[in-house]
Design an enzyme around this catalytic site. Structure first.
Site, PDB file in Angstrom:
ATOM      1  N   ASP A 140       0.841  -1.193   0.000  1.00 56.88           N
ATOM      2  CA  ASP A 140       0.000   0.000   0.000  1.00 56.88           C
ATOM      3  C   ASP A 140       0.883   1.251   0.000  1.00 56.88           C
ATOM      4  OD1 ASP A 140      -2.378   1.760   0.650  1.00 56.88           O
ATOM      5  OD2 ASP A 140      -3.285  -0.211   0.903  1.00 56.88           O
ATOM      6  N   HIS A 213      -3.896   5.897   3.256  1.00 57.08           N
ATOM      7  CA  HIS A 213      -4.557   4.686   2.761  1.00 57.08           C
ATOM      8  C   HIS A 213      -3.924   3.427   3.348  1.00 57.08           C
ATOM      9  CE1 HIS A 213      -5.808   1.683  -0.292  1.00 57.08           C
ATOM     10  NE2 HIS A 213      -6.807   2.499  -0.577  1.00 57.08           N
ATOM     11  N   SER A 548     -10.943  -1.128  -1.387  1.00 56.19           N
ATOM     12  CA  SER A 548      -9.679  -1.078  -0.637  1.00 56.19           C
ATOM     13  C   SER A 548      -9.908  -1.367   0.839  1.00 56.19           C
ATOM     14  CB  SER A 548      -9.036   0.309  -0.762  1.00 56.19           C
ATOM     15  OG  SER A 548      -8.323   0.442  -1.958  1.00 56.19           O
TER      16      SER A 548
END
Length: 767
Positions: A140, A213, A548
């Protein structure tokens, strides 16, 4: 549109590439046959270097080779011109050569919703029953190690088998790793080769997460319990990951300009070498043939090493055939809602009230006892006739038209929260964010920068019509906080990418859905919750939506299963997740699709919604070994030159064990009835392995199908201490040819377990 027409249309599309001269260098992924190394070279690196020197115009490789791949697959990433790449592709030992591709990210209460934690508890339901030390690799944007979600209090020392490390760089030192974060690495050579050197004053060239994220997904997988977690008061409670006892290894592969395949492949290769048990990959690109998809090839190698891989399905829904990451050895995860919402209301001057959603919490508030003028800068209430001003794009709102008013903005083009900033900059005092036909009635809550409420398409049409047809239209906005036990839930998210799987109709994708809407988890200290540069708020947690977010839920549950059953293969874990998934919501009605408010299908939800407690004890599993996956590729018609990239470790060859692709031992059954109208029967085979009580008996229950009779042989499965695997046959007898797919299931039942396989019947149109 017929299925055949769809297939022809999709495979006729050519991906346009920017014009380049032959002398322009770009990154290529070169797959090599390890066994083909000539004896005069002492190691493979020397061989690769010599080969590269033989085809490059300058005869050098010092600045050409970006990565060496040695674990998940064999090869290099190198900078080449098109002419050099063409010459290299004809060299002995080169099995495949593909240009670099750009991939993108697919962007609290979920443990309770999934049954892993009681309403009044802060501990997992059975912490003491998990013994195996599992490490989850998260590919990520990195990790924010100071988050309380990565506290390692009470954790045992890192297992001796772990080979990973913590790389240092700006903002990240070895002290940032602990017994929770056991590894942290950054991969940027491919990115820099394509986009230029990273500006280290603007971006952390280290595992530190600037985007948020990666921190969010890592905490969702295995975050430690944090009491009092919330986003500006919303979602208040105890935040914890799916597998709070698992370790995290962060592999930073995404940067401001995106995620490049050479970096991702190097991270997969390194993660397998480090010793991860699970890989969580919340990113993706387009769909290409299995042998041309470098991530597919790399994850095949990871699967061979016993690693479970979970990938996000993509956010291309509700359009059909919008999936990414469809390889059968990858678990493809779609997104669904939970039973928690963040309601807000719009009350019009006419007295009509609409319920929407919002995470706004700021100093600028509107009185619920006062009406404010509203304005819509589009054309009436037609949600299909969008304009730059109706979508509140930057520079499209005139101050004289919106100052002091609540502005109605259509979704589309620009980020949702950014639209509110455009309104604010033009003097607006609030925003009503209206869904369009692309979003339907699905509501995604956002942490807005001014009072703002998101509403569904139908409500948006009515509000826009009121604003456009009423003299002196007005409204007020109210924010109602956090609401639990929402019904119905779960619901398949409108944005969640859909099937069918265009590469292989016999493989149902997505595999399952998991919570992916309004998920609360840890956040970076570098950005505000909206991720916009002018958002100066700082929070320890954030609420995000996307596949996600659903992917790490499955990654964490897989880690739990692995810790309970350390000898299970990746396929057995996937089977347990799929065959125990449920397809009814908390109103006992079939799962619904948020984009249509009608029942969803396996093309939307796969096998169903994950059920962690049931998955720990599935009764039966559909196990698949690496050679069986290889046999599937053989049955798909791949040539020997195309298959070689999947046979690096075991020198695999086709044994032609599958009569057709439909016999592949997948937990879902997707029967493709042939074009030949004279063929009215199709028989498929499956083998189940008993992982429950040694002596047990199961009976088959088959749902009815329109146009087809289904026969299962044998009708009963009788397992003993010696007989652990049984093969059964499913015969489909077509009575009529249907124009659309038919959906149903086969369930093997005993007194304790219900082992459910979704069934999809597709009739190919006649030639």
């Amino acid at each position: 549109m017929s299925l055949k027409w769809c297939l022809l249309f999709i495979f006729s599309i050519n991906v346009a590439a920017p014009a380049t001269t032959l002398a322009t260098k770009k990154t290529y992924i070169i797959h090599m046959d390890k066994a083909a190394k000539p004896q005069q070279f002492s190691d493979h690196k020397q061989w690769y270097s010599s080969m590269l020197q033989s085809v490059t115009s300058d005869g050098g490789d010092a600045d050409r080779i970006i990565y060496h791949y040695e674990t998940a697959f064999q090869g290099i990433a190198a900078r080449l011109t098109e002419e050099e790449a063409e010459r290299l592709n004809h060299q002995s030992g080169v099995t495949a050569l593909f240009p670099e591709t750009l991939l993108h990210l697919h962007t609290t209460r979920s443990p309770t919703f999934l049954g892993l934690q009681r309403e009044d508890s802060t501990t997992t339901f059975s912490d003491k029953s998990f013994h195996y030390d599992v490490v989850v690799g998260v590919l990520d944007t990195g990790i924010w190690p100071e988050s309380p979600s990565f506290n390692d209090s009470g954790m045992t020392p890192t297992p001796a088998r772990w080979k990973g490390t913590c790389e240092t760089g700006r903002g990240f030192s070895t002290r940032h790793c602990n017994r929770k974060i056991v590894g942290a690495r950054a991969f940027y050579r491919g990115y820099e080769a394509a986009a230029g050197k990273i500006n280290e004053q603007e971006e952390y060239k280290s595992p530190r997460d600037q985007d948020g994220h990666g921190t969010h997904t890592a905490a969702t997988v295995a975050g430690s319990a944090v009491q009092g977690a919330n986003l500006l008061g919303y979602g208040y409670g105890t935040a914890r990951g799916m597998a709070p006892g698992a370790r995290i290894a962060a592999y930073k592969v995404c940067w401001k300009g995106g995620c490049f395949s050479s970096d991702i492949l190097s991270a997969v290769d390194q993660a397998v070498s480090d010793g991860v048990n699970v890989l969580s990959i919340s990113l993706g690109g387009g769909v290409s043939s299995y042998y041309r998809d470098s991530l597919s090839i790399a994850t095949f190698g990871a699967m061979e090493k016993g690693v479970f891989i979970s990938c996000s399905a993509g956010n291309g829904g509700p359009d059909p055939i919008s999936l990414t990451n469809v390889s059968p050895w990858v678990t493809t995860v779609g997104a669904s809602t939970m039973d928690r919402d963040f309601p807000a209301t719009v009350k019009l001057g006419s007295g009509v009230r609409f319920t929407g959603s919002s995470l706004y919490r700021g100093r600028e508030n509107l009185s619920i006892d006062k009406q404010y003028p509203i304005v819509y800068r589009g054309s009436g209430g037609n949600s299909t006739d969008l304009t730059p001003s109706s979508m509140c794009l930057e520079g499209t709102l005139e101050r004289r038209a919106v100052a002091g008013k609540i502005v109605i903005c259509d979704r589309g083009i620009s980020p949702r929260v950014e639209k509110g900033q455009v309104v604010k900059d033009a003097g607006g005092i609030g925003m009503i964010l209206s869904n369009t036909d692309a979003n339907g009635e699905e509501l995604v809550a956002d942490c807005h920068l001014l009072p703002a409420v998101a509403v569904g398409e139908n409500a948006g049409k009515l509000i826009k019509h009121y604003a456009s047809s009423t003299r002196n239209p007005s409204a007020t906005l109210a924010f109602l906080g956090t609401e639990l036990r929402i019904r119905p839930s779960p619901v398949v998210a409108a944005f969640s990418s859909r099937g069918p799987n265009i590469l292989s109709l016999e493989i149902l994708k997505p595999d399952m859905v998991a919570p992916g809407v309004n998920i609360l988890a840890a956040w970076t200290g570098e950005l505000g919750p909206s991720s916009l540069p002018w958002d100066h708020r700082r929070t320890k947690f954030n609420i995000l939506s996307g596949t996600s977010m659903s992917c790490p839920h499955v990654s964490g549950i897989a880690a739990l299963i692995k810790s309970r059953h350390p000898d299970w293969s990746p396929a057995a874990i996937k089977s347990a997740l799929m065959t125990t998934a449920y397809i009814h919501d908390n109103t006992r009605n079939p799962l619904k699709d948020a984009s249509t408010a009608t029942p969803s299908t396996p093309y939307d939800h796969g096998a169903g919604h994950i059920n962690p407690l049931k998955a720990l004890d599935p009764g039966l599993v559909y196990d698949i070994g690496a050679q069986e996956y290889f046999e599937f590729l053989c049955a798909q018609g791949l040539t020997s030159s195309e298959l070689v990239v999947f046979s690096r470790f075991a020198n695999r060859s086709c044994r032609h064990a599958l009569a057709n692709s439909g016999d592949f031992n997948y937990p879902a059954i997707s029967a493709v009835l042939p074009e030949n109208t004279n063929t009215t029967t199709l028989s498929l085979y499956r083998t189940v392995t008993n992982v429950g009580a040694p002596v047990s008996s199961y009976r088959a229950v088959v749902s009815p199908f329109k146009g087809v009779d289904v026969k299962v042989e044998p009708q009963r499965l009788e397992f003993t201490s010696k007989l652990k695997k049984i093969t059964y046959k499913v015969t489909f007898i077509a009575k009529t040819r249907e124009t659309i797919p038919q959906f149903g299931s086969i369930i093997w039942k005993n007194g304790l377990h219900k082992v459910r396989s979704p069934v999809v019947l597709t009739w190919l149109p006649p030639l």
